[in-house]
Enzyme design. Structure first.
Site, PDB file in Angstrom:
ATOM      1  NE  ARG A 163       2.746  -5.119  10.686  1.00 40.70           N
ATOM      2  CZ  ARG A 163       3.775  -5.016   9.853  1.00 40.70           C
ATOM      3  NH1 ARG A 163       4.919  -5.606  10.124  1.00 40.70           N
ATOM      4  NH2 ARG A 163       3.658  -4.334   8.748  1.00 40.70           N
ATOM      5  NE  ARG A 198       6.899  -0.604   9.263  1.00 43.61           N
ATOM      6  CZ  ARG A 198       5.667  -0.593   8.783  1.00 43.61           C
ATOM      7  NH1 ARG A 198       5.391   0.062   7.678  1.00 43.61           N
ATOM      8  NH2 ARG A 198       4.711  -1.241   9.383  1.00 43.61           N
ATOM      9  NE  ARG A 234      -3.631  -1.358  10.496  1.00 49.00           N
ATOM     10  CZ  ARG A 234      -2.617  -0.786   9.867  1.00 49.00           C
ATOM     11  NH1 ARG A 234      -2.652   0.486   9.576  1.00 49.00           N
ATOM     12  NH2 ARG A 234      -1.572  -1.495   9.538  1.00 49.00           N
ATOM     13  CE  LYS A 245      -2.280  -0.906   3.791  1.00 51.30           C
ATOM     14  NZ  LYS A 245      -1.762  -2.222   4.218  1.00 51.30           N
ATOM     15  NE  ARG A 250       7.248  -2.684   5.133  1.00 53.14           N
ATOM     16  CZ  ARG A 250       5.961  -2.584   5.412  1.00 53.14           C
ATOM     17  NH1 ARG A 250       5.105  -2.241   4.482  1.00 53.14           N
ATOM     18  NH2 ARG A 250       5.523  -2.867   6.612  1.00 53.14           N
TER      19      ARG A 250
HETATM   20  P1  ADP Z   1       1.419  -1.927   7.917  1.00 54.76           P
HETATM   21  O1  ADP Z   1       2.626  -2.184   7.136  1.00 54.76           O
HETATM   22  O2  ADP Z   1       1.164  -2.892   9.024  1.00 54.76           O
HETATM   23  O3  ADP Z   1       0.242  -1.650   7.031  1.00 54.76           O
HETATM   24  P2  ADP Z   1       1.351   0.787   9.025  1.00 54.76           P
HETATM   25  O4  ADP Z   1       2.536   1.583   8.743  1.00 54.76           O
HETATM   26  O5  ADP Z   1       0.084   1.173   8.363  1.00 54.76           O
HETATM   27  O6  ADP Z   1       1.785  -0.684   8.769  1.00 54.76           O
HETATM   28  O7  ADP Z   1       1.068   0.756  10.617  1.00 54.76           O
HETATM   29  C1  ADP Z   1       2.037   0.312  11.552  1.00 54.76           C
HETATM   30  C2  ADP Z   1       1.386   0.105  12.906  1.00 54.76           C
HETATM   31  O8  ADP Z   1       0.816   1.343  13.382  1.00 54.76           O
HETATM   32  C3  ADP Z   1       0.210  -0.882  12.939  1.00 54.76           C
HETATM   33  O9  ADP Z   1       0.641  -2.233  13.042  1.00 54.76           O
HETATM   34  C4  ADP Z   1      -0.547  -0.395  14.173  1.00 54.76           C
HETATM   35  O10 ADP Z   1       0.087  -0.820  15.372  1.00 54.76           O
HETATM   36  C5  ADP Z   1      -0.410   1.105  14.097  1.00 54.76           C
HETATM   37  N1  ADP Z   1      -1.517   1.703  13.328  1.00 54.76           N
HETATM   38  C6  ADP Z   1      -1.413   2.420  12.168  1.00 54.76           C
HETATM   39  N2  ADP Z   1      -2.624   2.815  11.728  1.00 54.76           N
HETATM   40  C7  ADP Z   1      -3.530   2.323  12.614  1.00 54.76           C
HETATM   41  C8  ADP Z   1      -4.945   2.354  12.695  1.00 54.76           C
HETATM   42  N3  ADP Z   1      -5.685   2.989  11.766  1.00 54.76           N
HETATM   43  N4  ADP Z   1      -5.541   1.738  13.743  1.00 54.76           N
HETATM   44  C9  ADP Z   1      -4.824   1.106  14.682  1.00 54.76           C
HETATM   45  N5  ADP Z   1      -3.481   1.012  14.664  1.00 54.76           N
HETATM   46  C10 ADP Z   1      -2.828   1.614  13.640  1.00 54.76           C
END
Ligand code: ADP
Length: 265
Positions: A203, A192, A120, A41, A159
């Site tokens: 996750r 990360r 989410r 994404k 990544r």
């Molecule tokens: P991913 O690669 O898992 O899509 P993101 O960069 O979007 O990673 O998010 C990393 C972390 O930040 C998530 O695993 C969560 O802990 C937190 N997070 C981000 N956005 C949200 C959200 N909308 N609701 C709850 N937690 C979130």
């Protein structure tokens, strides 16, 4: 080097000013990207930003930026949020929503937006809908990227992210020109913390349980666009872009024929 908006108002909060603003668009693109962690994404958001100019708004980037700031600048809610993030769990809805609502000027930006990582959960999606309805903002589309879980794990392990502009790379699939260095801003690339195997598992399970119901939620609203996240990032982008344009053309054609029908009555 491409000039990109530094998204200060999104990353740092409403007291910060973006270095540049996207050109106001006649019909701004307001997109949500859905899909399990690791489907790409972030990469697609970046490519879409370059073509559509709308800003890439990632909630994960906001949390990561807060995590790299001084400990004393972190509110108790943010400290708690970072703990959830490190374990690969979702941050509670109230914390996430407080953070997004505080940044609502980014959602109202005349250049549009590309939301990545938000909403989410159904609760988050409903809060966003309420806010957008109240502000008279219409979603252009919700793009759902799908990919088998086995492939996702490989992607996440390789990544790398730029610590300055947050551009995303993959050590074999999408390597930077210079190892460990961002092509756009020359920032340092890092892996990360939540891309470790134990967090990846949490996750993916969390995604299945909490986020996948959003696919139905947006399908019922007639805004869902489905894209198989296979092939190169450019292939996936072209598929996304073609489908988005086709959706927009269909909507314009529908409006024109409805207006013609009105005139004939
Ligand atoms: P991913 O690669 O898992 O899509 P993101 O960069 O979007 O990673 O998010 C990393 C972390 O930040 C998530 O695993 C969560 O802990 C937190 N997070 C981000 N956005 C949200 C959200 N909308 N609701 C709850 N937690 C979130």
């Amino acid at each position: 080097m491409t000039t990109m908006n530094n998204r200060a108002a999104w990353i740092e909060g409403p007291s910060a000013q973006c270095e540049t603003r996207p050109e106001p668009a006649l019909v701004p693109w307001r997109l949500i990207l859905l899909g399990a962690p690791g489907v790409g994404k972030g990469t697609q958001a970046e490519l879409l930003h370059r073509r559509l100019r709308a800003c890439h708004l990632s909630t994960g980037d906001v949390f990561r930026a807060a995590g790299t700031g001084a400990d004393c600048n972190q509110s108790p809610a943010m400290k708690e949020a970072l703990g959830y993030m490190r374990r690969g769990e979702l941050v509670p809805d109230t914390t996430v929503w407080a953070m997004v609502r505080e940044r609502k000027s980014c959602l109202k930006c005349s250049g549009g937006f590309i939301l990545d990582g938000f909403p989410r959960t159904l609760t988050q999606a409903e809060s966003l809908k309420e806010l957008m309805d109240a502000e008279g903002l219409k979603l252009s589309a919700v793009v759902n990227y799908s990919l088998p879980f086995k492939e996702i794990v490989t992607r996440l392990g390789g990544r790398r992210t730029c610590e300055k502009c947050k551009a995303v790379y993959h050590i074999t699939e999408r390597p930077p020109k210079e190892e460990g260095q961002c092509d756009h801003c020359l920032g340092k690339l890092f892996q990360r913390e939540d891309d470790r195997p134990e967090s990846i598992k949490v996750r993916l399970e969390t995604y299945e349980r909490s986020t996948s119901p959003l696919i139905e939620f947006y399908r019922n609203q007639g805004v869902l666009v489905e894209v198989a996240a296979v092939g190169t990032p450019d292939d996936i982008f072209e598929d996304t872009f073609t489908q988005l344009e086709a959706k927009r053309v269909r909507e314009v054609a529908y409006k024109v024929s409805a207006a013609q029908a009105d005139r004939c009555e």
